[in-house]
Design a protein around this motif. Sequence first.
Motif, PDB file in Angstrom:
ATOM      1  N   ARG A  23     -12.110 -28.946  -3.389  1.00 47.27           N
ATOM      2  CA  ARG A  23     -12.810 -27.754  -3.350  1.00 47.27           C
ATOM      3  C   ARG A  23     -13.553 -27.400  -2.020  1.00 47.27           C
ATOM      4  NH1 ARG A  23     -17.968 -27.377  -5.523  1.00 47.27           N
ATOM      5  NH2 ARG A  23     -19.154 -29.353  -6.004  1.00 47.27           N
ATOM      6  N   ILE A  24     -13.774 -26.394  -1.607  1.00 48.26           N
ATOM      7  CA  ILE A  24     -14.451 -26.350  -0.309  1.00 48.26           C
ATOM      8  C   ILE A  24     -15.956 -25.913  -0.693  1.00 48.26           C
ATOM      9  CG2 ILE A  24     -14.829 -24.689   1.449  1.00 48.26           C
ATOM     10  CD1 ILE A  24     -11.825 -23.900   1.576  1.00 48.26           C
ATOM     11  N   LEU A  45     -14.095 -34.308   3.378  1.00 47.11           N
ATOM     12  CA  LEU A  45     -13.260 -33.772   4.281  1.00 47.11           C
ATOM     13  C   LEU A  45     -13.780 -32.766   5.124  1.00 47.11           C
ATOM     14  CD1 LEU A  45      -9.728 -34.398   2.959  1.00 47.11           C
ATOM     15  CD2 LEU A  45     -10.977 -36.029   4.118  1.00 47.11           C
ATOM     16  N   PRO A  46     -14.637 -32.895   6.374  1.00 47.03           N
ATOM     17  CA  PRO A  46     -15.013 -31.731   7.161  1.00 47.03           C
ATOM     18  C   PRO A  46     -14.125 -30.757   7.540  1.00 47.03           C
ATOM     19  CG  PRO A  46     -16.091 -33.834   7.851  1.00 47.03           C
ATOM     20  CD  PRO A  46     -14.685 -34.148   6.855  1.00 47.03           C
ATOM     21  N   ILE A  47     -14.553 -29.525   7.670  1.00 49.14           N
ATOM     22  CA  ILE A  47     -13.716 -28.551   8.200  1.00 49.14           C
ATOM     23  C   ILE A  47     -13.936 -28.082   9.507  1.00 49.14           C
ATOM     24  CG2 ILE A  47     -12.522 -26.145   7.864  1.00 49.14           C
ATOM     25  CD1 ILE A  47     -12.606 -26.922   4.942  1.00 49.14           C
ATOM     26  N   GLU A  71     -11.267 -34.041  12.026  1.00 50.42           N
ATOM     27  CA  GLU A  71     -10.124 -34.906  12.258  1.00 50.42           C
ATOM     28  C   GLU A  71      -9.937 -35.964  11.245  1.00 50.42           C
ATOM     29  OE1 GLU A  71     -13.190 -37.432  13.584  1.00 50.42           O
ATOM     30  OE2 GLU A  71     -12.782 -35.417  13.896  1.00 50.42           O
ATOM     31  N   SER A  72     -10.858 -36.273  10.079  1.00 44.62           N
ATOM     32  CA  SER A  72     -10.973 -37.316   9.120  1.00 44.62           C
ATOM     33  C   SER A  72     -11.842 -37.104   8.221  1.00 44.62           C
ATOM     34  CB  SER A  72     -11.582 -38.661   9.838  1.00 44.62           C
ATOM     35  OG  SER A  72     -12.642 -38.554  10.502  1.00 44.62           O
ATOM     36  N   GLY A  73     -12.349 -38.002   7.541  1.00 43.84           N
ATOM     37  CA  GLY A  73     -13.288 -37.725   6.150  1.00 43.84           C
ATOM     38  C   GLY A  73     -14.179 -39.109   6.041  1.00 43.84           C
ATOM     39  N   GLU A  96     -18.526 -25.827   6.415  1.00 43.79           N
ATOM     40  CA  GLU A  96     -17.569 -26.103   5.458  1.00 43.79           C
ATOM     41  C   GLU A  96     -16.908 -27.581   5.473  1.00 43.79           C
ATOM     42  OE1 GLU A  96     -15.064 -22.762   5.308  1.00 43.79           O
ATOM     43  OE2 GLU A  96     -16.564 -21.649   3.811  1.00 43.79           O
ATOM     44  N   ALA A  97     -16.430 -28.156   4.195  1.00 47.72           N
ATOM     45  CA  ALA A  97     -15.817 -29.134   4.029  1.00 47.72           C
ATOM     46  C   ALA A  97     -15.278 -29.162   2.752  1.00 47.72           C
ATOM     47  CB  ALA A  97     -16.879 -30.454   3.992  1.00 47.72           C
ATOM     48  N   TYR A  98     -13.996 -29.789   2.779  1.00 49.30           N
ATOM     49  CA  TYR A  98     -13.506 -30.221   1.364  1.00 49.30           C
ATOM     50  C   TYR A  98     -13.937 -31.340   0.714  1.00 49.30           C
ATOM     51  CZ  TYR A  98      -9.333 -27.420   2.914  1.00 49.30           C
ATOM     52  OH  TYR A  98      -8.473 -26.364   3.303  1.00 49.30           O
ATOM     53  N   THR A  99     -14.388 -31.323  -0.575  1.00 50.03           N
ATOM     54  CA  THR A  99     -14.754 -32.341  -1.442  1.00 50.03           C
ATOM     55  C   THR A  99     -13.841 -32.736  -2.595  1.00 50.03           C
ATOM     56  OG1 THR A  99     -16.283 -31.229  -2.750  1.00 50.03           O
ATOM     57  CG2 THR A  99     -17.167 -31.949  -0.731  1.00 50.03           C
ATOM     58  N   ALA A 100     -13.781 -33.990  -3.123  1.00 49.50           N
ATOM     59  CA  ALA A 100     -12.854 -34.254  -4.278  1.00 49.50           C
ATOM     60  C   ALA A 100     -13.653 -35.565  -4.921  1.00 49.50           C
ATOM     61  CB  ALA A 100     -11.508 -34.635  -3.912  1.00 49.50           C
ATOM     62  N   PRO A 101     -13.559 -35.680  -6.110  1.00 46.10           N
ATOM     63  CA  PRO A 101     -13.965 -36.781  -7.093  1.00 46.10           C
ATOM     64  C   PRO A 101     -13.598 -38.197  -6.372  1.00 46.10           C
ATOM     65  CG  PRO A 101     -13.412 -35.272  -8.647  1.00 46.10           C
ATOM     66  CD  PRO A 101     -13.008 -34.653  -7.170  1.00 46.10           C
TER      67      PRO A 101
END
Length: 232
Positions: A23-24, A45-47, A71-73, A96-101
């Motif tokens: 999720r963003i 994971l940064p955007i 480029e990474s996370g 913004e960034a993506y995150t996940a459990p």
Amino acid sequence: MPSNQFLAALHPEDAAKLTPLLRIVHLERDGQIAEEHSPLDRMVLPIDSILSVITVMKDGRQVESRTIGCESGYGLLHALGSPISFERVIVQIGGEAYTAPLSSVSKIVRESPTLVEAVARYSQATLIQSAQSTACMALHTLEQRMCRWLLMTESRLGRDVLPLTQEHLSIMLGVQRTTITATAGALQERGLIAYSRGKVRLLDHPGLERTACECHATIDWAAKIMTLSQGG
């Protein structure tokens, strides 16, 4: 859809497994992602944000060991090993960034050889960046290091106006704010940057590249390791 380069470079099957978990979110500047010796519960994971990985001394002094951009996370290596963070990680530049459990990511990563390979590439690049940053701190001038750091940040954000305060710059470069002021002033006098009110504008990209140390090219190359296509 906004992209993180690590995610975009994955094998399509791996990306399809991870995407439902993502999720963003918006990361606020100075927000905390991880604290040393504490459990990590999410992958980030940064955007268009940038994370700063910081080592803290007993007397409270802080210095950056590496930065993490699009480029990474952070949390990828934790998905294969211990979920404990041994570093302080803060949001250097909000966005913004993506995150996940992390627990869900760990299950998927462990079941996919191609994802394990992708994380291994990330780990290699992280080690190169940390080692190069250590050498850079010991061997290169503050002016060279500041130019290298500004160029890296510009590359990750894709813009030449960077929201950076003296406090952040002093932590990133491991020096006092007064020293940052003097060095930024010298670069401004030579027409390389314009600095005011927490913003740095890069005016002369070729000039900054000539002034920066060799570490800029080495770290830039290391980042590309992570974005090599996993899809063949």
